[in-house]
Design a protein around this motif. Structure first.
Motif, PDB file in Angstrom:
ATOM      1  N   ARG A 168      72.477  59.037  99.783  1.00  0.00           N
ATOM      2  CA  ARG A 168      73.674  58.338 100.255  1.00  0.00           C
ATOM      3  C   ARG A 168      74.175  59.005 101.528  1.00  0.00           C
ATOM      4  O   ARG A 168      74.080  60.205 101.686  1.00  0.00           O
ATOM      5  CB  ARG A 168      74.761  58.373  99.170  1.00  0.00           C
ATOM      6  CG  ARG A 168      74.422  57.498  97.972  1.00  0.00           C
ATOM      7  CD  ARG A 168      75.464  57.635  96.872  1.00  0.00           C
ATOM      8  NE  ARG A 168      75.517  58.961  96.324  1.00  0.00           N
ATOM      9  CZ  ARG A 168      74.753  59.401  95.312  1.00  0.00           C
ATOM     10  NH1 ARG A 168      73.858  58.588  94.754  1.00  0.00           N
ATOM     11  NH2 ARG A 168      74.857  60.625  94.871  1.00  0.00           N
ATOM     12  N   SER A 200      69.729  62.565  89.335  1.00  0.00           N
ATOM     13  CA  SER A 200      68.450  62.717  90.053  1.00  0.00           C
ATOM     14  C   SER A 200      67.906  64.147  90.003  1.00  0.00           C
ATOM     15  O   SER A 200      66.721  64.364  89.783  1.00  0.00           O
ATOM     16  CB  SER A 200      68.603  62.300  91.523  1.00  0.00           C
ATOM     17  OG  SER A 200      68.764  60.904  91.601  1.00  0.00           O
ATOM     18  N   GLY A 250      70.605  57.910  90.834  1.00  0.00           N
ATOM     19  CA  GLY A 250      70.898  57.164  92.048  1.00  0.00           C
ATOM     20  C   GLY A 250      69.902  57.428  93.156  1.00  0.00           C
ATOM     21  O   GLY A 250      69.026  56.614  93.456  1.00  0.00           O
ATOM     22  N   SER A 251      70.022  58.601  93.787  1.00  0.00           N
ATOM     23  CA  SER A 251      69.282  58.842  95.031  1.00  0.00           C
ATOM     24  C   SER A 251      67.760  58.793  94.888  1.00  0.00           C
ATOM     25  O   SER A 251      67.079  58.394  95.837  1.00  0.00           O
ATOM     26  CB  SER A 251      69.739  60.152  95.668  1.00  0.00           C
ATOM     27  OG  SER A 251      69.996  61.129  94.720  1.00  0.00           O
ATOM     28  N   LYS A 258      76.050  53.068  93.654  1.00  0.00           N
ATOM     29  CA  LYS A 258      77.252  53.231  94.497  1.00  0.00           C
ATOM     30  C   LYS A 258      76.869  53.394  95.969  1.00  0.00           C
ATOM     31  O   LYS A 258      75.887  54.069  96.275  1.00  0.00           O
ATOM     32  CB  LYS A 258      78.067  54.440  94.035  1.00  0.00           C
ATOM     33  CG  LYS A 258      77.341  55.760  94.168  1.00  0.00           C
ATOM     34  CD  LYS A 258      78.214  56.909  93.676  1.00  0.00           C
ATOM     35  CE  LYS A 258      77.443  58.204  93.690  1.00  0.00           C
ATOM     36  NZ  LYS A 258      77.759  59.080  92.574  1.00  0.00           N
ATOM     37  N   ARG A 292      71.650  58.924  84.434  1.00  0.00           N
ATOM     38  CA  ARG A 292      72.267  58.162  85.535  1.00  0.00           C
ATOM     39  C   ARG A 292      71.602  58.615  86.829  1.00  0.00           C
ATOM     40  O   ARG A 292      71.873  59.713  87.304  1.00  0.00           O
ATOM     41  CB  ARG A 292      73.779  58.444  85.582  1.00  0.00           C
ATOM     42  CG  ARG A 292      74.506  58.277  84.242  1.00  0.00           C
ATOM     43  CD  ARG A 292      75.964  58.709  84.374  1.00  0.00           C
ATOM     44  NE  ARG A 292      76.103  60.028  84.962  1.00  0.00           N
ATOM     45  CZ  ARG A 292      76.133  61.169  84.277  1.00  0.00           C
ATOM     46  NH1 ARG A 292      76.066  61.172  82.952  1.00  0.00           N
ATOM     47  NH2 ARG A 292      76.233  62.333  84.909  1.00  0.00           N
ATOM     48  N   ASN A 314      80.758  53.751  90.822  1.00  0.00           N
ATOM     49  CA  ASN A 314      81.840  54.728  90.717  1.00  0.00           C
ATOM     50  C   ASN A 314      83.199  54.232  91.181  1.00  0.00           C
ATOM     51  O   ASN A 314      84.194  54.873  90.890  1.00  0.00           O
ATOM     52  CB  ASN A 314      81.546  55.949  91.595  1.00  0.00           C
ATOM     53  CG  ASN A 314      80.444  56.797  91.049  1.00  0.00           C
ATOM     54  OD1 ASN A 314      79.350  56.293  90.816  1.00  0.00           O
ATOM     55  ND2 ASN A 314      80.719  58.066  90.823  1.00  0.00           N
TER      56      ASN A 314
HETATM   57  C1  LIG Z   1      76.594  59.538  91.911  1.00  0.00           C
HETATM   58  C2  LIG Z   1      76.515  59.831  90.472  1.00  0.00           C
HETATM   59  C3  LIG Z   1      75.279  59.892  89.813  1.00  0.00           C
HETATM   60  C4  LIG Z   1      73.947  59.743  90.497  1.00  0.00           C
HETATM   61  O1  LIG Z   1      73.696  60.828  91.311  1.00  0.00           O
HETATM   62  P1  LIG Z   1      72.239  61.060  91.990  1.00  0.00           P
HETATM   63  O2  LIG Z   1      72.226  62.513  92.252  1.00  0.00           O
HETATM   64  O3  LIG Z   1      72.222  60.227  93.218  1.00  0.00           O
HETATM   65  O4  LIG Z   1      71.216  60.643  91.000  1.00  0.00           O
HETATM   66  C5  LIG Z   1      75.295  60.102  88.442  1.00  0.00           C
HETATM   67  N1  LIG Z   1      76.444  60.261  87.754  1.00  0.00           N
HETATM   68  C6  LIG Z   1      77.639  60.220  88.363  1.00  0.00           C
HETATM   69  C7  LIG Z   1      78.869  60.396  87.545  1.00  0.00           C
HETATM   70  C8  LIG Z   1      77.718  60.022  89.731  1.00  0.00           C
HETATM   71  O5  LIG Z   1      78.914  60.008  90.324  1.00  0.00           O
END
Ligand SMILES: *Cc1c(COP(=O)(O)O)cnc(C)c1O
Length: 218
Positions: A217, A193, A210-211, A26, A208, A47
């Motif tokens: 972000r 993360s 991301g960062s 995202k 899941r 998202n």
């Molecule tokens: C943004 C998000 C993540 C990832 O978050 P990070 O801390 O960047 O790994 C995982 N799950 C959901 C539901 C999110 O909204």
């Protein structure tokens, strides 16, 4: 912003065969997603419906798109043709709409029910009692739900430094998961993360992240 290839390889090695990685992209540009795709990643999480609808046609068609945000019923139709797994189903009315749109598209939509495990009020999800009620309703009328397949559960822990608290929340979700998905083939999506290692120790089989992969972000 470049992706962290080294971190990606490290996480993949750490997860092994038994835990699936959803790379949460995202707000990140399609170039970053393509770069991780070229490393071999196929599962990506987004998202926001509009953002996902914009990115999807620009990227390889064998990407498995996970919708991990809060999904509004009136937007289900936009992602239904190609979405792989919807993680955040938190009401029977949303599940109904998914079932309806999947039927229109002549497919079976795979979903996870989101359970509220965090202390924060703001996080979405079903209470354990509501989860039991949704599972009971589906079980009572399976023919009414032929176009959805509830594959498991998803949850987000508190943003707490206190690993004791986060660990308890994950344990609570794992216990619901074992109750409702006892056959060992269900999906338990928990861990991000900041807490994915703890989530795996508590029984997660889908994280899941991301960062850690794409950078912070804005
Ligand atoms: C943004 C998000 C993540 C990832 O978050 P990070 O801390 O960047 O790994 C995982 N799950 C959901 C539901 C999110 O909204």
């Amino acid at each position: 912003m470049a992706i962290d290839r080294e971190k990606y390889r490290e996480i993949i090695a750490q997860l092994g065969e038994s835990v699936q990685l959803v790379a949460v992209s995202k707000t990140k540009p399609v170039e970053d997603i393509r770069a991780l795709y070229e490393e071999g990643q196929r599962d990506f999480g987004e998202n926001y419906v509009q953002e996902l609808v914009d990115k999807q046609p620009q990227l390889p068609s064998d990407i498995r798109w996970h919708f991990i945000g809060h999904l509004q019923s009136n937007k289900v139709k936009y992602i239904m043709p190609w979405v792989h797994l919807i993680h955040g189903v938190d009401s029977l009315s949303l599940l109904k709409e998914i079932n309806k749109q999947a039927a229109k598209g002549n497919r079976i939509a795979e979903v996870l029910l989101q359970v509220h495990i965090a202390r924060e009020e703001t996080k979405f999800g079903l209470s354990p009692d509501e989860l039991a009620e949704v599972m009971r309703r589906i079980g009572a009328h399976p023919t009414a739900w032929q176009n959805v397949s509830v594959r498991g559960l998803m949850g987000m822990a508190s943003n707490a430094e206190d690993t004791e608290v986060v660990g308890q929340e994950f344990t609570a979700l794992k216990s619901l998961f074992d109750t409702f998905f006892p056959d060992g083939r269900g999906i338990l999506s928990m861990g991000m993360s900041g807490d994915y290692e703890l989530a795996i120790r508590k029984g997660s089989n889908m994280v899941r992240i991301g960062s850690l992969l794409f950078g912070k972000r804005g």
